[in-house]
Scaffold this motif. Structure first.
Motif, PDB file in Angstrom:
ATOM      1  N   ARG A   1     -33.317 -26.013 -14.850  1.00 48.96           N
ATOM      2  CA  ARG A   1     -32.287 -25.339 -15.777  1.00 48.96           C
ATOM      3  C   ARG A   1     -33.319 -24.149 -16.138  1.00 48.96           C
ATOM      4  O   ARG A   1     -34.289 -23.909 -16.810  1.00 48.96           O
ATOM      5  CB  ARG A   1     -31.648 -26.138 -16.619  1.00 48.96           C
ATOM      6  N   ARG A   2     -32.176 -22.570 -16.408  1.00 56.77           N
ATOM      7  CA  ARG A   2     -33.098 -21.516 -16.497  1.00 56.77           C
ATOM      8  C   ARG A   2     -31.606 -20.673 -17.565  1.00 56.77           C
ATOM      9  O   ARG A   2     -30.525 -20.889 -16.776  1.00 56.77           O
ATOM     10  CB  ARG A   2     -33.552 -20.855 -15.312  1.00 56.77           C
ATOM     11  N   ALA A   3     -32.805 -19.483 -18.314  1.00 52.83           N
ATOM     12  CA  ALA A   3     -32.339 -19.158 -18.807  1.00 52.83           C
ATOM     13  C   ALA A   3     -32.389 -18.010 -18.907  1.00 52.83           C
ATOM     14  O   ALA A   3     -33.470 -17.777 -19.297  1.00 52.83           O
ATOM     15  CB  ALA A   3     -31.914 -19.635 -20.560  1.00 52.83           C
ATOM     16  N   ASP A   4     -31.690 -16.840 -18.645  1.00 54.36           N
ATOM     17  CA  ASP A   4     -32.026 -15.574 -19.216  1.00 54.36           C
ATOM     18  C   ASP A   4     -31.610 -14.724 -19.744  1.00 54.36           C
ATOM     19  O   ASP A   4     -30.340 -14.610 -20.269  1.00 54.36           O
ATOM     20  CB  ASP A   4     -31.372 -15.047 -17.880  1.00 54.36           C
ATOM     21  N   VAL A   5     -32.419 -13.651 -20.755  1.00 46.03           N
ATOM     22  CA  VAL A   5     -32.421 -13.406 -21.786  1.00 46.03           C
ATOM     23  C   VAL A   5     -32.342 -11.625 -21.940  1.00 46.03           C
ATOM     24  O   VAL A   5     -33.178 -11.706 -21.751  1.00 46.03           O
ATOM     25  CB  VAL A   5     -32.681 -14.194 -23.556  1.00 46.03           C
ATOM     26  N   LEU A   6     -31.111 -11.171 -21.872  1.00 45.39           N
ATOM     27  CA  LEU A   6     -30.980 -10.323 -22.045  1.00 45.39           C
ATOM     28  C   LEU A   6     -30.639  -8.934 -22.819  1.00 45.39           C
ATOM     29  O   LEU A   6     -29.034  -8.938 -23.826  1.00 45.39           O
ATOM     30  CB  LEU A   6     -30.033  -9.062 -20.652  1.00 45.39           C
ATOM     31  N   PHE A   7     -32.463  -8.935 -23.730  1.00 41.99           N
ATOM     32  CA  PHE A   7     -31.730  -7.426 -25.157  1.00 41.99           C
ATOM     33  C   PHE A   7     -31.506  -6.924 -24.862  1.00 41.99           C
ATOM     34  O   PHE A   7     -32.242  -5.969 -23.246  1.00 41.99           O
ATOM     35  CB  PHE A   7     -33.079  -7.853 -25.599  1.00 41.99           C
ATOM     36  N   PRO A   8     -30.924  -5.777 -25.715  1.00 42.57           N
ATOM     37  CA  PRO A   8     -29.852  -4.520 -25.178  1.00 42.57           C
ATOM     38  C   PRO A   8     -30.812  -3.855 -24.759  1.00 42.57           C
ATOM     39  O   PRO A   8     -32.466  -3.701 -25.109  1.00 42.57           O
ATOM     40  CB  PRO A   8     -29.539  -4.320 -26.565  1.00 42.57           C
ATOM     41  N   THR A   9     -30.499  -2.262 -23.597  1.00 47.07           N
ATOM     42  CA  THR A   9     -31.469  -2.018 -23.462  1.00 47.07           C
ATOM     43  C   THR A   9     -32.215  -0.752 -24.397  1.00 47.07           C
ATOM     44  O   THR A   9     -31.455  -0.210 -24.813  1.00 47.07           O
ATOM     45  CB  THR A   9     -30.877  -1.448 -21.469  1.00 47.07           C
ATOM     46  N   GLN A  10     -33.240   0.231 -24.387  1.00 46.10           N
ATOM     47  CA  GLN A  10     -33.010   1.310 -24.696  1.00 46.10           C
ATOM     48  C   GLN A  10     -31.781   2.237 -24.823  1.00 46.10           C
ATOM     49  O   GLN A  10     -31.364   2.515 -25.747  1.00 46.10           O
ATOM     50  CB  GLN A  10     -34.212   2.039 -23.991  1.00 46.10           C
TER      51      GLN A  10
ATOM     52  N   LEU B   1     -27.748   1.725 -32.364  1.00 41.95           N
ATOM     53  CA  LEU B   1     -28.889   1.633 -33.698  1.00 41.95           C
ATOM     54  C   LEU B   1     -29.616   2.823 -33.477  1.00 41.95           C
ATOM     55  O   LEU B   1     -30.377   2.857 -32.895  1.00 41.95           O
ATOM     56  CB  LEU B   1     -29.439   0.718 -33.944  1.00 41.95           C
ATOM     57  N   PRO B   2     -28.988   4.620 -33.013  1.00 47.16           N
ATOM     58  CA  PRO B   2     -30.512   5.221 -33.447  1.00 47.16           C
ATOM     59  C   PRO B   2     -31.140   5.849 -34.055  1.00 47.16           C
ATOM     60  O   PRO B   2     -31.511   5.241 -35.217  1.00 47.16           O
ATOM     61  CB  PRO B   2     -29.164   6.407 -33.151  1.00 47.16           C
ATOM     62  N   GLY B   3     -32.871   5.314 -33.385  1.00 49.36           N
ATOM     63  CA  GLY B   3     -33.828   5.421 -33.895  1.00 49.36           C
ATOM     64  C   GLY B   3     -34.529   4.583 -33.660  1.00 49.36           C
ATOM     65  O   GLY B   3     -35.472   4.352 -33.691  1.00 49.36           O
ATOM     66  N   ALA B   4     -33.847   3.283 -32.928  1.00 50.72           N
ATOM     67  CA  ALA B   4     -34.279   1.876 -33.231  1.00 50.72           C
ATOM     68  C   ALA B   4     -34.761   1.833 -31.693  1.00 50.72           C
ATOM     69  O   ALA B   4     -34.334   2.934 -30.634  1.00 50.72           O
ATOM     70  CB  ALA B   4     -33.244   0.791 -33.091  1.00 50.72           C
ATOM     71  N   ASN B   5     -35.806   1.489 -31.148  1.00 46.05           N
ATOM     72  CA  ASN B   5     -36.601   0.877 -29.782  1.00 46.05           C
ATOM     73  C   ASN B   5     -36.277  -0.622 -28.943  1.00 46.05           C
ATOM     74  O   ASN B   5     -35.853  -1.310 -30.003  1.00 46.05           O
ATOM     75  CB  ASN B   5     -37.926   1.274 -29.471  1.00 46.05           C
ATOM     76  N   TYR B   6     -36.561  -0.514 -27.939  1.00 49.60           N
ATOM     77  CA  TYR B   6     -36.194  -2.264 -27.100  1.00 49.60           C
ATOM     78  C   TYR B   6     -36.759  -2.832 -27.534  1.00 49.60           C
ATOM     79  O   TYR B   6     -36.531  -4.117 -27.716  1.00 49.60           O
ATOM     80  CB  TYR B   6     -36.130  -1.639 -25.665  1.00 49.60           C
ATOM     81  N   ILE B   7     -37.990  -2.988 -28.180  1.00 50.45           N
ATOM     82  CA  ILE B   7     -38.873  -4.442 -28.618  1.00 50.45           C
ATOM     83  C   ILE B   7     -38.227  -4.008 -30.177  1.00 50.45           C
ATOM     84  O   ILE B   7     -37.962  -5.330 -30.590  1.00 50.45           O
ATOM     85  CB  ILE B   7     -40.754  -3.784 -28.862  1.00 50.45           C
ATOM     86  N   SER B   8     -38.260  -3.244 -30.721  1.00 48.36           N
ATOM     87  CA  SER B   8     -37.807  -3.399 -32.324  1.00 48.36           C
ATOM     88  C   SER B   8     -36.481  -4.001 -32.804  1.00 48.36           C
ATOM     89  O   SER B   8     -36.320  -4.643 -33.665  1.00 48.36           O
ATOM     90  CB  SER B   8     -38.508  -2.415 -33.276  1.00 48.36           C
ATOM     91  N   TYR B   9     -35.599  -3.626 -31.825  1.00 45.72           N
ATOM     92  CA  TYR B   9     -34.376  -3.417 -31.665  1.00 45.72           C
ATOM     93  C   TYR B   9     -33.921  -5.408 -31.923  1.00 45.72           C
ATOM     94  O   TYR B   9     -33.309  -6.253 -32.918  1.00 45.72           O
ATOM     95  CB  TYR B   9     -33.626  -3.355 -31.393  1.00 45.72           C
ATOM     96  N   ALA B  10     -35.219  -6.181 -30.819  1.00 47.81           N
ATOM     97  CA  ALA B  10     -34.649  -7.260 -30.067  1.00 47.81           C
ATOM     98  C   ALA B  10     -34.819  -7.999 -31.075  1.00 47.81           C
ATOM     99  O   ALA B  10     -34.804  -9.308 -31.683  1.00 47.81           O
ATOM    100  CB  ALA B  10     -35.920  -7.110 -28.729  1.00 47.81           C
ATOM    101  N   ALA B  11     -37.162  -8.326 -31.373  1.00 48.50           N
ATOM    102  CA  ALA B  11     -37.533  -8.094 -33.310  1.00 48.50           C
ATOM    103  C   ALA B  11     -36.691  -8.691 -33.936  1.00 48.50           C
ATOM    104  O   ALA B  11     -36.321  -9.765 -34.529  1.00 48.50           O
ATOM    105  CB  ALA B  11     -38.833  -7.800 -33.001  1.00 48.50           C
ATOM    106  N   GLY B  12     -36.186  -7.175 -34.450  1.00 54.76           N
ATOM    107  CA  GLY B  12     -34.961  -7.058 -36.093  1.00 54.76           C
ATOM    108  C   GLY B  12     -34.128  -7.952 -35.844  1.00 54.76           C
ATOM    109  O   GLY B  12     -33.950  -8.783 -36.718  1.00 54.76           O
TER     110      GLY B  12
END
Length: 389
Positions: free
Chosen positions: A314-323, A330-341
């Motif tokens: 069983r597989r799950a793919d998580v596609l956090f928003p791209t930069q 949310l202009p000013g956020a980056n692709y890691i801080s957005y996903a984590a926050g």
């Protein structure tokens, strides 16, 4: 609900932003030792205030945390123990986003009995990865009669004409030099850095990508709460290839080397010349320049085992928003801080209401709570695709 966040940097500021949007949030206080730097990151919102605080000064943090519903460590994992002690003293629930994870030990679990005694929740490793990945491993495993293996694969890929840092370069480099572990037949096994290379198919267009073993917290907690024979975590993409090159060249070594008449630490040199995480204003300038074309942070979780005597994956793919998507969201956020926050904020809204007291990570949550959180993650704009092999 009142929340105290320790750490007002890239991730802490995004976490504060998302919490401030919720009606149930009365106030968000961000504590940071460097308020000048934190002001560059924190959004301007009436619910959000900034307080200077040293995370290692337990008594002062405890005094500040009294009356709050939740204390979150959005700073370095080395502060976990200080802040957990402060939460206990203040009588405040606790959450963090990562473990120090030295020598196959998840240090926060030592506080389990103390939190139970105080009738408090300590939700640890509750962000994107670790966090969402753990939750999905639990959901996938719950649909199997027997779990033989859990494999986590992360993709971090940047398309840029300039050097770019999305999260702490020190943590990224230290993670690469720390020995990775796998869970194999009821014990942790130390492995070589960047070992057991494999080709993995992430969702299009990132198929057939090299992935390597890396030290990360999921391996430390998943076998604590899900009965399985094997767990590992590997990372692929441009960013790990860059760090792998530094590692092979010896540029992540901390011992001094002689260059002419000077003694230099390669690690200190690299961390000095590599750029820091850009502030929101700096991030807007970078994206406007077109030099950072896009960046991706995706995760895949695969659980293998048996259901009705049939072997399944069983597989799950998580596609956090791209930069590119985040630049609009949310202009000013980056692709890691957005996903984590964003992920940490969703966990935070649930943490104080959890019935089970003590210290644990998301995969320890009951099926009903996991299901409810899963729906919240999907509604937040995080794409999650489930499949069966």
């Amino acid at each position: 609900m009142k929340v105290l966040i320790i750490g007002g940097g890239a991730t802490g500021s995004i976490l504060a932003h998302f919490l401030s949007l919720e009606k149930e949030i009365e106030a968000v206080v961000c504590g940071d030792i460097n308020t000048r730097k934190a002001k560059r990151f924190l959004p301007n919102h009436p619910k959000i205030t900034l307080q200077q605080i040293d995370a290692t000064q337990k008594d002062k943090v405890a005094l500040l945390a009294k009356g709050f519903d939740l204390l979150i460590n959005a700073s370095l994992s080395q502060f976990n123990k200080f802040l957990m002690d402060a939460a206990l003293e203040a009588g405040t629930n606790y959450q963090d986003l990562a473990s120090k994870w030295d020598n196959a030990k998840v240090e926060q679990l030592d506080f389990n009995d103390k939190f139970k005694t105080k009738n408090l929740v300590g939700l640890i490793n509750a962000s994107a990865s670790p966090g969402v990945t753990n939750l999905l491993a639990k959901l996938l495993a719950s649909k199997l009669d027997r779990v033989d293996s859990i494999k986590v694969r992360l993709l971090e890929n940047v398309s840029s004409d300039i050097p770019f840092t999305a999260w702490s370069k020190e943590i990224a480099f230290d993670e690469a030099t720390q020995k990775p572990y796998t869970w194999d037949k009821n014990h942790f096994v130390e492995k070589d850095n960047f070992g057991e290379e494999e080709l993995f198919n992430f969702p299009e267009p990132f198929t057939n990508r090299k992935c390597y073993l890396i030290s990360q917290e999921e391996v430390g907690t998943l076998p604590q709460y899900i009965k399985t024979k094997y767990v590992d975590l590997k990372i692929g993409g441009s960013e790990i290839e860059f760090v792998h090159t530094l590692f092979k060249l010896g540029l992540l070594r901390k011992r001094l080397v002689r260059i002419g008449n000077a003694l230099i630490s390669p690690y200190e040199l690299v961390t000095k010349v590599w750029p820091d995480v850009p502030s929101p204003q700096e991030m807007k300038k970078i994206t406007a320049s077109g030099k950072l074309r896009d960046a991706h942070f995706w995760a895949s979780v695969l659980t293998a085992g048996f259901s009705d005597k049939k072997k399944l994956i069983r597989r799950a793919d998580v596609l956090f928003p791209t930069q590119a998507e985040i630049n609009k969201l949310l202009p000013g956020a980056n692709y890691i801080s957005y996903a984590a926050g964003l992920s940490a904020a969703i966990f935070a809204l649930t943490a104080p209401t959890l019935k089970e007291k003590g210290v644990y990570s998301p995969e320890a949550l009951d099926a009903e709570t996991c299901g409810a959180l899963y729906e919240k993650f999907k509604k937040s704009g995080i794409k999650i695709e489930l499949s069966e092999i």
